[in-house]
Scaffold this active site. Sequence first.
Site, short mmCIF file in Angstrom:
data_model
loop_
_atom_site.label_atom_id
_atom_site.label_comp_id
_atom_site.label_asym_id
_atom_site.label_seq_id
_atom_site.Cartn_x
_atom_site.Cartn_y
_atom_site.Cartn_z
N ASP A 174 0.87 -1.16 0.00
CA ASP A 174 0.00 0.00 0.00
C ASP A 174 0.92 1.23 0.00
O ASP A 174 2.12 1.12 0.28
CB ASP A 174 -0.89 -0.03 1.25
N ASP A 181 -0.02 5.16 1.00
CA ASP A 181 -0.20 6.08 2.13
C ASP A 181 -0.21 5.31 3.45
O ASP A 181 -1.02 4.39 3.63
CB ASP A 181 -1.51 6.84 1.99
#
Length: 228
Positions: free
Chosen positions: A8, A10
């Site tokens: 991922d 952020d």
Amino acid sequence: MSALILFDFDGTLADTAPDLAAAANRQRTRRGMEPLPYEDLRPVASQGARGLIRVALGLLPDHPDYEPARLQFLEDYAAESTVHSRLFPGVDALLDNIRARGLAWGIVTNKVTHLTLPIVEFLGLTRHSAVLVCGDTTEHAKPHPLPLQHAAQEAGYATDRCVYVGDDLRDIQAAHAAGMPAVAAAYGYLGQDEDVISWSADACATTPGELWGAIEPLLPKDLSRDAR
């Protein structure tokens, strides 16, 4: 055969919350309201505009003022998305270690492409990333497995040769639905009451420095010791 480690973005690879929080607070100042403390906004940074507008303005998607606020937030964020955003300490070394072992890595995020690319390029991640899948790359976003399946296919890996790392329950759900082991990045944008154990991740890292130790045991067993 090698393996692919997907991340991922952020709250996992990059600490983007300061710029997201600043854009959210600009929505308050536009309305004559005092900015919220950063600590109030950080836990919802991975939820994007929906979470940040909910906390900053108390607006939900069914409110008539929500959509104009969302569009203004996105405009403000796009204008200043690389002011304070940085890789988490230790991430550079982790990615170098992955490459040195002959493994590949990539990014799967729910952030849309036009907001993701400027930050990824600013942070120098496009040079060695095997794949980048954004929230508008496929028909569905996480927690649907399609973005992870698409990333694996684009990079040339079977899903059972991939590991996914993320800081949100949706990441773990998407990974398991795609047939990948999942690592919870517990240093990411979690609320104080978030129970990471309840996510049923295959491993957990409380700092970026712990990521490799969490990832390595989940790699395919046929990899050489040097790769693992």
